[in-house]
Design a protein around this motif. Structure first.
Motif, PDB file in Angstrom:
ATOM      1  N   GLY A 141       1.390  -1.320  -0.162  1.00 48.47           N
ATOM      2  CA  GLY A 141       0.036   0.095  -0.086  1.00 48.47           C
ATOM      3  C   GLY A 141       1.061   1.384  -0.389  1.00 48.47           C
ATOM      4  N   GLN A 142       2.298   1.120   1.168  1.00 42.80           N
ATOM      5  CA  GLN A 142       3.125   2.244   1.013  1.00 42.80           C
ATOM      6  C   GLN A 142       3.691   2.492  -0.636  1.00 42.80           C
ATOM      7  N   PHE A 143       3.813   2.119  -0.593  1.00 44.73           N
ATOM      8  CA  PHE A 143       4.317   1.877  -2.438  1.00 44.73           C
ATOM      9  C   PHE A 143       3.799   2.217  -3.469  1.00 44.73           C
ATOM     10  N   LEU A 144       2.322   1.542  -3.543  1.00 46.33           N
ATOM     11  CA  LEU A 144       1.673   2.821  -4.487  1.00 46.33           C
ATOM     12  C   LEU A 144       1.499   4.030  -4.022  1.00 46.33           C
ATOM     13  N   LEU A 145       1.083   3.964  -2.601  1.00 43.80           N
ATOM     14  CA  LEU A 145       0.814   5.731  -2.766  1.00 43.80           C
ATOM     15  C   LEU A 145       1.954   6.306  -2.866  1.00 43.80           C
ATOM     16  N   LEU A 146       3.106   5.973  -3.276  1.00 35.66           N
ATOM     17  CA  LEU A 146       4.183   6.326  -3.141  1.00 35.66           C
ATOM     18  C   LEU A 146       4.703   6.607  -4.516  1.00 35.66           C
ATOM     19  N   LYS A 147       3.409   6.261  -5.238  1.00 33.43           N
ATOM     20  CA  LYS A 147       3.544   6.532  -6.981  1.00 33.43           C
ATOM     21  C   LYS A 147       4.645   5.818  -7.338  1.00 33.43           C
ATOM     22  N   LYS A 148       4.758   4.061  -6.713  1.00 34.14           N
ATOM     23  CA  LYS A 148       5.769   3.581  -6.865  1.00 34.14           C
ATOM     24  C   LYS A 148       6.814   3.649  -7.285  1.00 34.14           C
ATOM     25  N   ASP A 149       7.302   5.423  -7.263  1.00 36.50           N
ATOM     26  CA  ASP A 149       8.378   5.235  -7.323  1.00 36.50           C
ATOM     27  C   ASP A 149       9.808   4.127  -6.257  1.00 36.50           C
ATOM     28  N   PRO A 150      10.579   3.711  -6.817  1.00 28.69           N
ATOM     29  CA  PRO A 150      11.668   3.339  -6.779  1.00 28.69           C
ATOM     30  C   PRO A 150      12.464   3.568  -5.209  1.00 28.69           C
ATOM     31  N   GLU A 151      13.187   5.024  -5.612  1.00 28.80           N
ATOM     32  CA  GLU A 151      13.589   5.817  -5.033  1.00 28.80           C
ATOM     33  C   GLU A 151      12.687   6.264  -3.615  1.00 28.80           C
ATOM     34  N   MET A 152      11.537   6.769  -3.881  1.00 28.59           N
ATOM     35  CA  MET A 152      10.689   7.413  -3.059  1.00 28.59           C
ATOM     36  C   MET A 152      10.733   5.918  -2.287  1.00 28.59           C
ATOM     37  N   PHE A 153      10.660   4.924  -2.289  1.00 27.99           N
ATOM     38  CA  PHE A 153      10.269   3.810  -1.492  1.00 27.99           C
ATOM     39  C   PHE A 153      11.331   3.163  -1.359  1.00 27.99           C
ATOM     40  N   THR A 154      11.949   3.375  -1.077  1.00 26.31           N
ATOM     41  CA  THR A 154      13.534   2.895  -0.625  1.00 26.31           C
ATOM     42  C   THR A 154      13.322   3.949   0.736  1.00 26.31           C
ATOM     43  N   ASP A 155      13.612   5.469   0.574  1.00 24.98           N
ATOM     44  CA  ASP A 155      13.624   6.178   1.338  1.00 24.98           C
ATOM     45  C   ASP A 155      12.618   6.017   2.219  1.00 24.98           C
ATOM     46  N   TRP A 156      11.615   6.525   2.093  1.00 25.07           N
ATOM     47  CA  TRP A 156      10.594   5.388   3.262  1.00 25.07           C
ATOM     48  C   TRP A 156      11.118   4.122   4.590  1.00 25.07           C
ATOM     49  N   LEU A 157      11.218   3.380   3.709  1.00 25.79           N
ATOM     50  CA  LEU A 157      12.292   2.042   3.547  1.00 25.79           C
ATOM     51  C   LEU A 157      13.420   1.824   4.919  1.00 25.79           C
ATOM     52  N   ARG A 158      14.619   3.268   4.675  1.00 27.65           N
ATOM     53  CA  ARG A 158      15.023   3.814   5.045  1.00 27.65           C
ATOM     54  C   ARG A 158      14.838   4.670   6.756  1.00 27.65           C
ATOM     55  N   ASP A 159      13.721   5.065   6.413  1.00 27.63           N
ATOM     56  CA  ASP A 159      13.561   5.720   7.707  1.00 27.63           C
ATOM     57  C   ASP A 159      13.391   5.050   8.413  1.00 27.63           C
ATOM     58  N   ALA A 160      11.709   4.609   7.817  1.00 24.87           N
ATOM     59  CA  ALA A 160      10.987   3.619   8.487  1.00 24.87           C
ATOM     60  C   ALA A 160      11.213   2.347   9.685  1.00 24.87           C
ATOM     61  N   SER A 161      12.429   1.809   8.812  1.00 28.40           N
ATOM     62  CA  SER A 161      13.356   0.773   9.703  1.00 28.40           C
ATOM     63  C   SER A 161      14.737   0.705   9.737  1.00 28.40           C
ATOM     64  N   GLY A 162      15.410   1.870   9.348  1.00 23.98           N
ATOM     65  CA  GLY A 162      16.286   1.543   9.491  1.00 23.98           C
ATOM     66  C   GLY A 162      17.085   0.714   8.205  1.00 23.98           C
TER      67      GLY A 162
END
Lengths: 74, 43, 74
Positions: free
Chosen positions: A45-66
């Motif tokens: 769901g989060q990936f879709l919300l980030l418009k399937k943008d790999p960079e945005m998603f990677t950034d989010w994942l790093r922030d969210a989970s280290g």
């Protein structure tokens, strides 16, 4: 791709836990679960919300989970 | 009580649990809805 | 279900606009687009983030787009 990833994409996501996602181990998984991302479909769901943008998603994942860059990219 | 918008996502999540509101992650696109649900529950 | 809904579920969601979703007309669609929910898959992402909870999703949709109860439920 890893065996884990092949297993994951080989069948419907259903109610799989977040740790079923390739690259998400127990440590990262538990941090994500703390924030409500307990199931693989919620992370999708989060990936879709980030418009399937790999960079945005990677950034989010790093922030969210280290997660480090490599894990996040997986 | 400090207004909800000053609280962290984690604090909002804890409040939702406290009020027994079933929820997913408190992220940008879901936060406003969850704050609304909390205000309703607190009223 | 409506013809629109049958068409929608009959093929991959791909890059369809939000107005392809059953119950989402131009008015509601434009309000959702203003908030970044311009594609059907983004709305799906929000549904997943809300843990597929129909009541929460309906509430969100009404807040986000002013849809009435019936439209949101569709």
């Amino acid at each position: 791709t890893s065996q884990k990833h092949r297993e994951f994409v080989g069948e419907p996501m259903g109610d799989k836990p977040v740790t079923a996602l390739s690259g998400i181990g127990e440590t990262i998984g538990s941090k994500l679960k703390e924030q409500g991302f307990d199931k693989a479909y919620v992370v999708l769901g989060q990936f879709l919300l980030l418009k399937k943008d790999p960079e945005m998603f990677t950034d989010w994942l790093r922030d969210a989970s280290g997660a480090n860059a490599r894990q996040a990219a997986t | 009580m400090a207004s909800l918008s000053n609280k962290s996502a984690e604090e909002i999540g804890e409040l939702l649990d406290e009020y027994g509101i079933k929820h997913g992650p408190v992220v940008e696109s879901t936060r406003r809805l969850y704050e609304k649900k909390l205000k309703e529950a607190m009223a």
